[in-house]
Design an enzyme around this catalytic site. Sequence first.
Site, mmCIF file in Angstrom:
data_model
loop_
_atom_site.group_PDB
_atom_site.id
_atom_site.type_symbol
_atom_site.label_atom_id
_atom_site.label_comp_id
_atom_site.label_asym_id
_atom_site.label_seq_id
_atom_site.Cartn_x
_atom_site.Cartn_y
_atom_site.Cartn_z
ATOM 1 N N CYS A 2 5.856 -126.626 -68.188
ATOM 2 C CA CYS A 2 6.437 -127.707 -67.404
ATOM 3 C C CYS A 2 6.983 -127.159 -66.073
ATOM 4 O O CYS A 2 7.630 -126.125 -66.030
ATOM 5 C CB CYS A 2 7.567 -128.455 -68.108
ATOM 6 S SG CYS A 2 7.052 -129.215 -69.648
ATOM 7 N N ARG A 30 2.042 -124.502 -64.192
ATOM 8 C CA ARG A 30 2.966 -124.374 -65.326
ATOM 9 C C ARG A 30 2.656 -125.357 -66.451
ATOM 10 O O ARG A 30 3.192 -125.239 -67.550
ATOM 11 C CB ARG A 30 4.409 -124.599 -64.846
ATOM 12 C CG ARG A 30 4.864 -123.588 -63.817
ATOM 13 C CD ARG A 30 6.281 -123.885 -63.383
ATOM 14 N NE ARG A 30 7.203 -123.606 -64.459
ATOM 15 C CZ ARG A 30 7.831 -122.454 -64.645
ATOM 16 N NH1 ARG A 30 7.606 -121.445 -63.817
ATOM 17 N NH2 ARG A 30 8.656 -122.291 -65.644
ATOM 18 N N TRP A 78 3.646 -129.691 -69.876
ATOM 19 C CA TRP A 78 2.875 -129.054 -70.943
ATOM 20 C C TRP A 78 3.465 -129.634 -72.217
ATOM 21 O O TRP A 78 4.605 -129.357 -72.562
ATOM 22 C CB TRP A 78 3.022 -127.539 -70.891
ATOM 23 C CG TRP A 78 2.114 -126.833 -71.842
ATOM 24 C CD1 TRP A 78 0.805 -126.494 -71.623
ATOM 25 C CD2 TRP A 78 2.436 -126.357 -73.159
ATOM 26 N NE1 TRP A 78 0.296 -125.863 -72.726
ATOM 27 C CE2 TRP A 78 1.261 -125.761 -73.691
ATOM 28 C CE3 TRP A 78 3.583 -126.388 -73.950
ATOM 29 C CZ2 TRP A 78 1.222 -125.195 -74.961
ATOM 30 C CZ3 TRP A 78 3.534 -125.834 -75.215
ATOM 31 C CH2 TRP A 78 2.361 -125.230 -75.705
ATOM 32 N N ASN A 105 12.366 -129.478 -69.054
ATOM 33 C CA ASN A 105 11.469 -128.407 -69.497
ATOM 34 C C ASN A 105 12.145 -127.744 -70.679
ATOM 35 O O ASN A 105 13.329 -127.430 -70.604
ATOM 36 C CB ASN A 105 11.275 -127.392 -68.361
ATOM 37 C CG ASN A 105 10.484 -126.179 -68.793
ATOM 38 O OD1 ASN A 105 9.692 -126.248 -69.730
ATOM 39 N ND2 ASN A 105 10.692 -125.062 -68.110
ATOM 40 N N GLY A 106 11.424 -127.547 -71.776
ATOM 41 C CA GLY A 106 12.012 -126.885 -72.946
ATOM 42 C C GLY A 106 11.940 -127.770 -74.171
ATOM 43 O O GLY A 106 11.168 -128.738 -74.213
ATOM 44 N N GLU A 488 -7.999 -106.881 -73.306
ATOM 45 C CA GLU A 488 -7.706 -107.715 -72.137
ATOM 46 C C GLU A 488 -8.986 -108.399 -71.640
ATOM 47 O O GLU A 488 -8.970 -109.580 -71.269
ATOM 48 C CB GLU A 488 -7.066 -106.847 -71.035
ATOM 49 C CG GLU A 488 -6.880 -107.504 -69.680
ATOM 50 C CD GLU A 488 -5.961 -108.731 -69.676
ATOM 51 O OE1 GLU A 488 -5.366 -109.056 -70.715
ATOM 52 O OE2 GLU A 488 -5.875 -109.373 -68.617
ATOM 53 N N LYS A 492 -9.413 -112.470 -71.409
ATOM 54 C CA LYS A 492 -9.809 -113.183 -70.190
ATOM 55 C C LYS A 492 -10.961 -114.140 -70.485
ATOM 56 O O LYS A 492 -10.987 -115.279 -70.023
ATOM 57 C CB LYS A 492 -10.243 -112.206 -69.083
ATOM 58 C CG LYS A 492 -9.165 -111.392 -68.439
ATOM 59 C CD LYS A 492 -8.241 -112.154 -67.507
ATOM 60 C CE LYS A 492 -7.043 -112.728 -68.196
ATOM 61 N NZ LYS A 492 -5.877 -111.928 -68.390
ATOM 62 N N GLU A 495 -9.800 -117.220 -72.709
ATOM 63 C CA GLU A 495 -8.977 -118.237 -72.066
ATOM 64 C C GLU A 495 -9.693 -118.937 -70.914
ATOM 65 O O GLU A 495 -9.437 -120.108 -70.637
ATOM 66 C CB GLU A 495 -7.605 -117.696 -71.630
ATOM 67 C CG GLU A 495 -7.599 -116.644 -70.569
ATOM 68 C CD GLU A 495 -6.166 -116.198 -70.201
ATOM 69 O OE1 GLU A 495 -6.037 -115.097 -69.668
ATOM 70 O OE2 GLU A 495 -5.197 -116.942 -70.437
ATOM 71 N N HIS A 511 -16.027 -99.196 -89.243
ATOM 72 C CA HIS A 511 -15.215 -99.611 -90.389
ATOM 73 C C HIS A 511 -15.326 -101.117 -90.642
ATOM 74 O O HIS A 511 -14.516 -101.678 -91.361
ATOM 75 C CB HIS A 511 -13.752 -99.210 -90.167
ATOM 76 C CG HIS A 511 -13.583 -97.732 -90.004
ATOM 77 N ND1 HIS A 511 -13.689 -96.843 -91.046
ATOM 78 C CD2 HIS A 511 -13.378 -96.979 -88.885
ATOM 79 C CE1 HIS A 511 -13.518 -95.608 -90.596
ATOM 80 N NE2 HIS A 511 -13.336 -95.669 -89.282
ATOM 81 N N LYS A 614 0.992 -121.484 -67.503
ATOM 82 C CA LYS A 614 1.233 -120.153 -66.955
ATOM 83 C C LYS A 614 2.441 -119.479 -67.598
ATOM 84 O O LYS A 614 2.423 -118.295 -67.881
ATOM 85 C CB LYS A 614 1.441 -120.274 -65.442
ATOM 86 C CG LYS A 614 1.698 -118.969 -64.734
ATOM 87 C CD LYS A 614 0.456 -118.122 -64.725
ATOM 88 C CE LYS A 614 0.655 -116.795 -64.022
ATOM 89 N NZ LYS A 614 -0.423 -115.860 -64.380
HETATM 90 O O1 M6R Z 1 4.784 -114.294 -67.895
HETATM 91 P P1 M6R Z 1 4.414 -113.295 -68.967
HETATM 92 O O2 M6R Z 1 3.834 -112.057 -68.410
HETATM 93 O O3 M6R Z 1 5.553 -113.017 -69.900
HETATM 94 O O4 M6R Z 1 3.277 -114.013 -69.820
HETATM 95 C C1 M6R Z 1 2.779 -113.420 -70.977
HETATM 96 C C2 M6R Z 1 1.518 -114.087 -71.440
HETATM 97 O O5 M6R Z 1 1.775 -115.437 -71.751
HETATM 98 C C3 M6R Z 1 0.415 -114.034 -70.386
HETATM 99 O O6 M6R Z 1 0.106 -112.720 -70.035
HETATM 100 C C4 M6R Z 1 -0.876 -114.724 -70.912
HETATM 101 O O7 M6R Z 1 -1.399 -114.003 -71.981
HETATM 102 C C5 M6R Z 1 -1.898 -114.879 -69.791
HETATM 103 N N1 M6R Z 1 -2.380 -116.233 -69.741
HETATM 104 C C6 M6R Z 1 -3.092 -114.025 -69.957
HETATM 105 O O8 M6R Z 1 -4.002 -114.184 -68.926
#
Ligand code: M6R
Length: 619
Positions: A2, A30, A78, A105-106, A488, A492, A495, A511, A614
């Site tokens: 949010c 956000r 969100w 927000n929250g 990682e 990527k 997502e 394994h 985000k």
């Molecule tokens: O703001 P932060 O670095 O704490 O966020 C952590 C994760 O939510 C963030 O890295 C998330 O995994 C990303 N969308 C990955 O691309």
Amino acid sequence: MCGIVGYVGRTLDGTALDVVMEGLARLEYRGYDSAGVALVDGDHVETRKKSGKLANLTAELAAHPLPPSTTGIGHTRWATHGGPTDGNAHPHRGGKDGKLALIHNGIIENFHALKQGLLAAGVEFTSETDTEVVAHLLAASYDETHDLTDAMRSVVARLEGAFTLLVIHADQPGVVVGARRNSPLVVGLGEDANYLGSDVAAFIGHTRHAMELAQDQIVTITPDGATVINFDGTPAEGKAYEVTWDAAAAEKGGYATFMEKEINDQPHAVADTLLGRTDASGRLVLDELRISEEQLKAVDRITIVACGTAAYAGMTAKYAIEHWTRIPVEVALAHEFRYCDPIVNERTLVVSISQSGETMDTLMAVKHARDLGALTISICNTHGSTIPRESDAVLYTHAGPEIAVASTKAFLAQITASYILGLYLAQLRGGSFADDAQAVMKELAEVPGKIETLLGRMGRVKEIAKFMADTRSVLFLGRHVGYPVAMEGALKLKELAYIHAEGFAAGELKHGPIALIEPGQPVFVIVPSPTSEHGLHGKVVSNIQEIRARGARTLVIAEEGDESVVPFADEVISVPATSQLLAPLLTVVPLQVFALWLSTAKGLDVDQPRNLAKSVTVE
Ligand code: M6R
């Protein structure tokens, strides 16, 4: 999750809606389940809200314009309580007279009990949200106090959970009241106008003068200024600061997407994070930490807490910090940390890594660590955010604003900052690697140029990604620091392109996971430098042969000049040479580029992938 914007100006020139909508556009990363605005209009408050992206709200405003106003709030959502519908979109009205509007927000954890009380009193609800409960409580309180700040103070005392709240009331034009607990809210200080936002991006187009709020504080903005009190009513002062970047940094700068821009920003993200961390003689100087050398020297255990990409940065850092300091380092997913009865005491250094500084899971892990007596350092990209405030010390990354939901430049900056911290600890402890710290810093200084070179060679990766648009599954293999890079790369792709993707430690293959290999299965392999220790390079080359023998299509990321991989690779992606521990700063780049262009080839929204936000400010 949010995004929240608030604005008050002196003149009735229609600015309120423009400012709020501009802020929402910058905060849409956000959350993008719905968007809405509310403005004070004479004796009532006008709202417009729409499910879906901000563009839907823009269309709604074109169809049903709002009048000029001095006072407005806006929200991008969100969804948590209640689906992403028009009815559940914020703002929510409170009371029967249509004079009060609230955004949030929250999560209000005790909303159910509060709602029962309101229902019993005859209040009618129009949404399924926890937010509407607070709106009605505020309206009732305002009817008694006739002051929005007082009303907020009495209501927050009844709320449990995490929240940022912004409220306006038609009887108090020129006033927006905000409150925060475990959720972000910053103040923007302008001339004849003041602002509130989930982060400074909300008002960066208007002012770079900002003010941090502490936990459990209420802020009241008018065109004349901002007044802060604690939840108990005692006066407080916000901490003023200047935002070091401007509106251009939060724009796409000619790129089609923020993600593409941010990938190309990476040389700067690393260079800026390195800046000013050494003295003239090359020794690391981290005065900003404000933790005594004695305390740091006493550390006998390090725990890194983080989520998602930041956790992979932590896993990378573990290899480096243990190597340089010989201090045992554990990496915990922040949301698991509290529940595993962690072994933490006053000699434990808990390092949190977070781009946003607002990730609730990470924040709660930091608080838990502090309760257990640990020393806490935050590696963070967002000035004034909650996690640094709740930590004993902060080491900022200087990646600039990261807007795309998929993290890229923050990852490189996080690795860089955690390496700086590791080298600093090594220097302090004076062990066998103390003398190496300066040499590693010199090598790190060469990395931005190498990333630049690598970015110039990404044409083939883009072609491969387009060609693979119909692929249903991709695997990623790496060893040592290549292992978190593999994970990682998989994250990527998941997502951004909604493709099944998994990262494995290449040694684990035999394994179990090797059973996944069938003819044509694409597998990225991150190959260590031929100069790596412990014969690691040869072992990964053997792993490539094993999967190739079973029909895998191998996409091999290897150091330039490494001819040994050529016979077993369907594609070789060459990266500039660097030492083993620094290699992730380069090897991850083709994987980011691959995910970007595969998502683009599938026609997906690169910057705002489905179901994500985000900044994850709920647990
Ligand atoms: O703001 P932060 O670095 O704490 O966020 C952590 C994760 O939510 C963030 O890295 C998330 O995994 C990303 N969308 C990955 O691309």
